[in-house]
Design a protein around this motif. Structure first.
Motif, PDB file in Angstrom:
ATOM      1  N   ARG A   7       0.876  -1.169   0.000  1.00 35.52           N
ATOM      2  CA  ARG A   7       0.000   0.000   0.000  1.00 35.52           C
ATOM      3  C   ARG A   7       0.911   1.216   0.000  1.00 35.52           C
ATOM      4  O   ARG A   7       1.846   1.314   0.796  1.00 35.52           O
ATOM      5  N   CYS A   8       0.606   2.129  -0.898  1.00 35.46           N
ATOM      6  CA  CYS A   8       1.394   3.351  -0.992  1.00 35.46           C
ATOM      7  C   CYS A   8       0.934   4.318   0.094  1.00 35.46           C
ATOM      8  O   CYS A   8      -0.260   4.569   0.242  1.00 35.46           O
ATOM      9  N   THR A  10       1.732   7.439   0.108  1.00 32.96           N
ATOM     10  CA  THR A  10       1.568   8.750  -0.509  1.00 32.96           C
ATOM     11  C   THR A  10       0.192   8.879  -1.178  1.00 32.96           C
ATOM     12  O   THR A  10      -0.573   9.781  -0.861  1.00 32.96           O
ATOM     13  N   CYS A  11      -0.125   7.949  -2.091  1.00 33.84           N
ATOM     14  CA  CYS A  11      -1.409   8.041  -2.810  1.00 33.84           C
ATOM     15  C   CYS A  11      -2.472   7.100  -2.224  1.00 33.84           C
ATOM     16  O   CYS A  11      -3.617   7.124  -2.650  1.00 33.84           O
ATOM     17  N   HIS A  12      -2.085   6.265  -1.256  1.00 36.37           N
ATOM     18  CA  HIS A  12      -2.974   5.348  -0.532  1.00 36.37           C
ATOM     19  C   HIS A  12      -3.594   4.256  -1.411  1.00 36.37           C
ATOM     20  O   HIS A  12      -4.612   3.681  -1.041  1.00 36.37           O
ATOM     21  N   LYS A  13      -2.972   3.957  -2.537  1.00 31.04           N
ATOM     22  CA  LYS A  13      -3.482   2.896  -3.408  1.00 31.04           C
ATOM     23  C   LYS A  13      -2.740   1.600  -3.106  1.00 31.04           C
ATOM     24  O   LYS A  13      -1.587   1.592  -2.684  1.00 31.04           O
ATOM     25  N   HIS A  30       8.618   0.536  -5.598  1.00 31.58           N
ATOM     26  CA  HIS A  30       7.991   1.840  -5.813  1.00 31.58           C
ATOM     27  C   HIS A  30       6.532   1.610  -6.181  1.00 31.58           C
ATOM     28  O   HIS A  30       6.190   0.632  -6.852  1.00 31.58           O
ATOM     29  N   CYS A  31       5.701   2.547  -5.783  1.00 30.76           N
ATOM     30  CA  CYS A  31       4.274   2.490  -6.097  1.00 30.76           C
ATOM     31  C   CYS A  31       4.089   2.459  -7.614  1.00 30.76           C
ATOM     32  O   CYS A  31       4.696   3.255  -8.336  1.00 30.76           O
ATOM     33  N   HIS A  33       1.453   3.287  -9.080  1.00 33.08           N
ATOM     34  CA  HIS A  33       0.532   4.356  -9.465  1.00 33.08           C
ATOM     35  C   HIS A  33       1.216   5.726  -9.491  1.00 33.08           C
ATOM     36  O   HIS A  33       1.064   6.474 -10.450  1.00 33.08           O
ATOM     37  N   CYS A  34       1.957   6.045  -8.431  1.00 31.70           N
ATOM     38  CA  CYS A  34       2.549   7.392  -8.345  1.00 31.70           C
ATOM     39  C   CYS A  34       4.077   7.377  -8.326  1.00 31.70           C
ATOM     40  O   CYS A  34       4.701   8.431  -8.399  1.00 31.70           O
ATOM     41  N   SER A  36       6.067   6.590  -5.823  1.00 26.91           N
ATOM     42  CA  SER A  36       6.639   6.853  -4.505  1.00 26.91           C
ATOM     43  C   SER A  36       7.325   5.597  -3.944  1.00 26.91           C
ATOM     44  O   SER A  36       6.877   4.473  -4.162  1.00 26.91           O
TER      45      SER A  36
END
Length: 128
Positions: A7-8, A10-13, A30-31, A33-34, A36
């Motif tokens: 779970r990221c 930063t973007c909570h995905k 690293h995420c 999606h974003c 991070s």
């Protein structure tokens, strides 16, 4: 290769990464999606394989049988669970009885409406 869940922060995905056991802990994550690197590893559901004997022992647990006499819905659920654990098709009569129990009908009413339930050698709902 195992799937690792994250779970990221930063973007909570949530996202998943495929990597070998050797890569885990050494390869940066690293995420997806974003991008991070501020991620947290999630632990997914754990499945436990049980033997047939163990599954049937769980069904015979006296605490699981408490209250079945007073609640036709619970009796129906237990009968359906036992049927699925045994892995056998018990026929349309069984499905009808269980469905009626799950709907809240009393075993006595069902038995009076289906006197030939299970054939000539069956003694009624008490045999299930």
């Amino acid at each position: 290769m195992p799937i690792y869940q994250y779970r990221c922060l930063t973007c909570h995905k949530r996202f998943e990464i495929f990597m070998s056991y050797a890569e885990y802990g050494t390869r940066p994550v690293h995420c997806t999606h974003c991008g991070s690197a501020d991620v947290l590893r999630r632990i997914g559901r754990v499945r436990i394989a049980k033997s047939e004997e163990s599954r049937l022992d769980d069904l015979a647990d006296p605490s699981a049988l408490a209250g079945l006499e007073d609640d036709p819905r619970e009796l129906g659920r237990m009968m359906r669970k036992m049927s699925s654990e045994m892995g056998e098709e018990l026929g349309p009569e069984f499905d009808e009885v269980v469905g009626r129990l799950e709907a809240g009908e009393s075993p006595e009413d069902i038995e009076s409406e289906l006197p030939d339930l299970g054939g000539a050698d069956a003694g009624g709902l008490d045999d299930f």
